[in-house]
Design a protein around this motif. Structure first.
Motif, PDB file in Angstrom:
ATOM      1  N   GLN A  85       0.950  -1.068   0.172  1.00 15.47           N
ATOM      2  CA  GLN A  85       0.130  -0.117   0.312  1.00 15.47           C
ATOM      3  C   GLN A  85       0.865   1.231  -0.232  1.00 15.47           C
ATOM      4  OE1 GLN A  85      -3.862  -0.235  -0.725  1.00 15.47           O
ATOM      5  NE2 GLN A  85      -2.840  -2.687  -0.375  1.00 15.47           N
ATOM      6  N   PRO A  86       0.521   2.259   0.009  1.00 16.27           N
ATOM      7  CA  PRO A  86       0.908   3.761  -0.841  1.00 16.27           C
ATOM      8  C   PRO A  86       1.725   4.296   0.757  1.00 16.27           C
ATOM      9  CG  PRO A  86      -0.967   3.644  -1.965  1.00 16.27           C
ATOM     10  CD  PRO A  86      -0.657   2.530  -1.256  1.00 16.27           C
ATOM     11  N   GLU A  87       0.978   3.193   2.157  1.00 18.88           N
ATOM     12  CA  GLU A  87       1.772   4.141   3.286  1.00 18.88           C
ATOM     13  C   GLU A  87       2.998   3.049   3.874  1.00 18.88           C
ATOM     14  OE1 GLU A  87      -1.485   2.858   2.572  1.00 18.88           O
ATOM     15  OE2 GLU A  87      -2.568   1.596   3.769  1.00 18.88           O
ATOM     16  N   ASP A  88       2.851   1.941   2.973  1.00 17.46           N
ATOM     17  CA  ASP A  88       4.604   1.277   3.189  1.00 17.46           C
ATOM     18  C   ASP A  88       5.478   1.636   2.317  1.00 17.46           C
ATOM     19  OD1 ASP A  88       2.350  -1.171   2.488  1.00 17.46           O
ATOM     20  OD2 ASP A  88       2.979  -0.844   4.316  1.00 17.46           O
ATOM     21  N   THR A  89       5.527   3.423   1.768  1.00 19.68           N
ATOM     22  CA  THR A  89       6.774   3.188   0.915  1.00 19.68           C
ATOM     23  C   THR A  89       7.288   4.091   2.049  1.00 19.68           C
ATOM     24  OG1 THR A  89       4.672   4.442  -0.658  1.00 19.68           O
ATOM     25  CG2 THR A  89       7.016   4.920  -0.278  1.00 19.68           C
ATOM     26  N   ALA A  90       8.789   3.522   1.721  1.00 24.70           N
ATOM     27  CA  ALA A  90       9.759   3.655   2.809  1.00 24.70           C
ATOM     28  C   ALA A  90      11.245   3.672   2.641  1.00 24.70           C
ATOM     29  CB  ALA A  90       9.511   3.146   4.014  1.00 24.70           C
ATOM     30  N   VAL A  91      11.945   3.928   3.411  1.00 23.36           N
ATOM     31  CA  VAL A  91      13.625   3.269   3.073  1.00 23.36           C
ATOM     32  C   VAL A  91      13.392   2.218   4.282  1.00 23.36           C
ATOM     33  CG1 VAL A  91      16.627   3.674   3.147  1.00 23.36           C
ATOM     34  CG2 VAL A  91      14.373   5.466   2.168  1.00 23.36           C
ATOM     35  N   TYR A  92      13.914   0.848   3.163  1.00 21.74           N
ATOM     36  CA  TYR A  92      13.860  -0.220   4.571  1.00 21.74           C
ATOM     37  C   TYR A  92      15.548  -0.351   4.246  1.00 21.74           C
ATOM     38  CZ  TYR A  92       8.682  -0.865   3.651  1.00 21.74           C
ATOM     39  OH  TYR A  92       7.249  -1.313   4.060  1.00 21.74           O
ATOM     40  N   TYR A  93      15.856  -1.056   5.736  1.00 22.00           N
ATOM     41  CA  TYR A  93      17.018  -1.180   6.344  1.00 22.00           C
ATOM     42  C   TYR A  93      17.170  -2.564   6.656  1.00 22.00           C
ATOM     43  CZ  TYR A  93      17.508   3.969   6.281  1.00 22.00           C
ATOM     44  OH  TYR A  93      17.484   5.752   4.909  1.00 22.00           O
ATOM     45  N   CYS A  94      17.839  -2.849   6.894  1.00 20.43           N
ATOM     46  CA  CYS A  94      18.134  -4.360   7.680  1.00 20.43           C
ATOM     47  C   CYS A  94      19.140  -4.013   8.274  1.00 20.43           C
ATOM     48  CB  CYS A  94      18.753  -5.347   6.955  1.00 20.43           C
ATOM     49  SG  CYS A  94      19.969  -5.478   6.172  1.00 20.43           S
ATOM     50  N   GLY A  95      18.894  -4.700   9.637  1.00 24.16           N
ATOM     51  CA  GLY A  95      19.840  -4.884  10.457  1.00 24.16           C
ATOM     52  C   GLY A  95      20.400  -5.925  11.031  1.00 24.16           C
ATOM     53  N   ALA A  96      21.853  -6.158  12.353  1.00 19.88           N
ATOM     54  CA  ALA A  96      21.546  -7.508  12.479  1.00 19.88           C
ATOM     55  C   ALA A  96      22.272  -7.180  13.962  1.00 19.88           C
ATOM     56  CB  ALA A  96      22.627  -8.351  11.756  1.00 19.88           C
ATOM     57  N   ASP A  97      21.948  -7.190  15.004  1.00 21.32           N
ATOM     58  CA  ASP A  97      22.529  -7.246  16.645  1.00 21.32           C
ATOM     59  C   ASP A  97      23.206  -8.882  16.523  1.00 21.32           C
ATOM     60  OD1 ASP A  97      21.597  -5.552  19.310  1.00 21.32           O
ATOM     61  OD2 ASP A  97      23.500  -5.181  18.208  1.00 21.32           O
TER      62      ASP A  97
END
Length: 127
Positions: A85-97
């Protein structure tokens, strides 16, 4: 390092699969999370998977639409996104800990500071 890929432009209702490839460390020893940041908004944890207890967490807005999975043989975590959906528009990051920093997936998604961050991949839902 972790490298995120798979973003792009998709129409509402479409699908994308994001990949988070790890190098230089063993993914199974880490909790992995997908986070996103939309313009003017704070970064939020979208979906996380724990290496400690195997738990998986999704933020409420993506439940039933997104699926996180890991392939330890490929040292890669995926985020399958459907019914975008349009509200999913974003920069997506993956991270690890490291696992010993994170008791479960929900805790991972709530974290703001991670040991390793990828560079981000842009997802735009528009049509």
């Amino acid at each position: 390092q972790v490298v995120a890929s798979g973003g792009g432009l998709v129409q509402p209702g479409g699908s994308l699969r994001l990949s988070c490839a790890a190098s230089g460390f063993t993914l199974g020893h880490y909790a992995i999370g997908w986070f996103r940041q939309a313009p003017g908004k704070e970064r939020e944890g979208v979906s996380c998977i724990s290496g400690s207890d195997g738990s998986i967490h999704y933020t409420d807005s993506v439940k039933g639409r997104f699926t996180i999975s890991r392939d330890d043989a490929k040292n890669t975590v995926y985020l399958q996104m459907t019914s975008l959906q349009p509200e999913d528009t974003a920069v997506y990051y993956c991270g690890a800990d490291p696992n010993h920093h994170v008791p479960n997936a929900q805790a991972m998604c709530a974290k703001r500071h991670l040991q390793r961050w990828g560079q981000g991949t842009l997802v735009t839902v528009s049509g």
